[in-house]
Design a protein around this motif. Structure first.
Motif, PDB file in Angstrom:
ATOM      1  N   ARG A 197      -4.343   6.420  13.816  1.00 26.03           N
ATOM      2  CA  ARG A 197      -4.173   6.270  12.909  1.00 26.03           C
ATOM      3  C   ARG A 197      -2.882   5.333  11.805  1.00 26.03           C
ATOM      4  NH1 ARG A 197      -1.146  12.493  10.525  1.00 26.03           N
ATOM      5  NH2 ARG A 197      -1.336  12.154   8.756  1.00 26.03           N
ATOM      6  N   GLU A 198      -2.574   4.838  12.540  1.00 26.90           N
ATOM      7  CA  GLU A 198      -1.759   3.951  12.203  1.00 26.90           C
ATOM      8  C   GLU A 198      -0.972   2.755  12.556  1.00 26.90           C
ATOM      9  OE1 GLU A 198       1.706   5.147  10.633  1.00 26.90           O
ATOM     10  OE2 GLU A 198       2.706   6.007  12.852  1.00 26.90           O
ATOM     11  N   ALA A 243       1.047  -0.930  -0.094  1.00 20.05           N
ATOM     12  CA  ALA A 243       0.135  -0.097  -0.188  1.00 20.05           C
ATOM     13  C   ALA A 243       1.212   1.164   0.039  1.00 20.05           C
ATOM     14  CB  ALA A 243      -1.196   0.323   0.893  1.00 20.05           C
ATOM     15  N   GLU A 274      -1.476   5.848   2.042  1.00 20.23           N
ATOM     16  CA  GLU A 274      -3.568   4.575   2.567  1.00 20.23           C
ATOM     17  C   GLU A 274      -2.615   3.795   3.498  1.00 20.23           C
ATOM     18  OE1 GLU A 274      -4.413   2.717  -1.800  1.00 20.23           O
ATOM     19  OE2 GLU A 274      -2.295   2.143  -1.067  1.00 20.23           O
ATOM     20  N   CYS A 275      -1.218   4.109   4.274  1.00 22.75           N
ATOM     21  CA  CYS A 275      -0.829   2.976   4.659  1.00 22.75           C
ATOM     22  C   CYS A 275      -1.343   4.322   6.468  1.00 22.75           C
ATOM     23  CB  CYS A 275       0.538   3.312   4.898  1.00 22.75           C
ATOM     24  SG  CYS A 275       0.970   1.631   4.396  1.00 22.75           S
ATOM     25  N   ASN A 295      -3.852   6.917   6.472  1.00 24.17           N
ATOM     26  CA  ASN A 295      -5.175   7.577   6.100  1.00 24.17           C
ATOM     27  C   ASN A 295      -5.972   7.527   7.507  1.00 24.17           C
ATOM     28  OD1 ASN A 295      -5.807   5.682   5.896  1.00 24.17           O
ATOM     29  ND2 ASN A 295      -6.137   5.980   3.257  1.00 24.17           N
ATOM     30  N   GLY A 296      -5.932   6.731   7.789  1.00 26.56           N
ATOM     31  CA  GLY A 296      -6.550   6.283   9.327  1.00 26.56           C
ATOM     32  C   GLY A 296      -6.574   4.533   8.832  1.00 26.56           C
ATOM     33  N   SER A 297      -6.896   4.314   7.945  1.00 27.85           N
ATOM     34  CA  SER A 297      -6.922   2.713   7.635  1.00 27.85           C
ATOM     35  C   SER A 297      -6.107   1.998   8.194  1.00 27.85           C
ATOM     36  CB  SER A 297      -6.069   2.463   6.051  1.00 27.85           C
ATOM     37  OG  SER A 297      -4.549   2.417   6.140  1.00 27.85           O
ATOM     38  N   ARG A 298      -4.826   2.507   9.151  1.00 25.74           N
ATOM     39  CA  ARG A 298      -4.557   1.368   9.994  1.00 25.74           C
ATOM     40  C   ARG A 298      -4.065   0.224   9.377  1.00 25.74           C
ATOM     41  NH1 ARG A 298      -7.037  -0.631  13.861  1.00 25.74           N
ATOM     42  NH2 ARG A 298      -5.609  -0.579  15.949  1.00 25.74           N
ATOM     43  N   LEU A 299      -3.451   0.285   7.992  1.00 26.17           N
ATOM     44  CA  LEU A 299      -2.426  -1.214   7.730  1.00 26.17           C
ATOM     45  C   LEU A 299      -1.367  -0.853   8.416  1.00 26.17           C
ATOM     46  CD1 LEU A 299      -3.561  -0.242   4.332  1.00 26.17           C
ATOM     47  CD2 LEU A 299      -4.694  -2.241   5.086  1.00 26.17           C
TER      48      LEU A 299
END
Length: 169
Positions: free
Chosen positions: A110-111, A22, A26-27, A29-33
């Protein structure tokens, strides 16, 4: 200066196995990937610890003091190669011997990061990158203890340092 939001990071499981990729955007932006990072704690012969000052333009924790070296592992890169690259880029150090201390998952709103924690003792010259950092300096253990919880240090550094170093004295 600004972070490259299109930079590709490996997505990993909690053991570090790559399961996808990613972008930085994307990492963060709050996706928490879950993505992987390397940290290096630099000690001098007296036991003082080098901290870097994060620049104001950083997207996370701008202007705070942090681990000497911290950086993302690029897609296709090993933790060892990422550590050597980040140490060279951020502190101008090419001759050091890292000691792997452990890894853990850092989790914030956030992450999520899988952090590979390393340490080294280094007595040479440190040349912080003028492009990536707002400088740095060695801190005594007492200075670090006094700064904890005061909003001076990044929360990630505080938790990691307590977990791996302050409780080991």
């Amino acid at each position: 200066m600004k972070d490259n939001l299109q930079e590709l990071f490996p997505l990993v499981d909690e053991e570090g196995t790559v399961i996808g990729k990613a972008t930085r955007g994307e990492c963060h932006n709050g996706s928490r990937l879950l993505h992987a990072v390397v940290h290096l704690h630099v000690f001098n012969a007296q036991g003082d610890v080098y901290l870097q000052k994060r620049p104001e333009w950083k997207d996370i924790q701008p202007g705070k003091w942090d681990t000497a070296v911290g950086g993302h592992i690029d897609y296709g890169e090993t933790p060892e190669l990422a550590l050597s690259r980040e140490v060279r880029e951020e502190l101008g150090i090419t001759d050091f011997t890292p000691e792997f201390i452990g890894k853990y998952v850092f989790d914030s709103q956030r992450e999520r990061e899988l952090v590979y924690v390393n340490r080294t003792t280094y007595t040479g010259e440190v040349k912080p990158s003028e492009e990536e950092l707002d400088g740095g300096r060695f801190w005594s253990m007492q200075e670090i203890r006094e700064a904890m919880g005061q909003g001076i240090l990044t929360p990630n550094f505080e938790r990691e340092f307590q977990r791996f170093f302050l409780n080991q004295e």
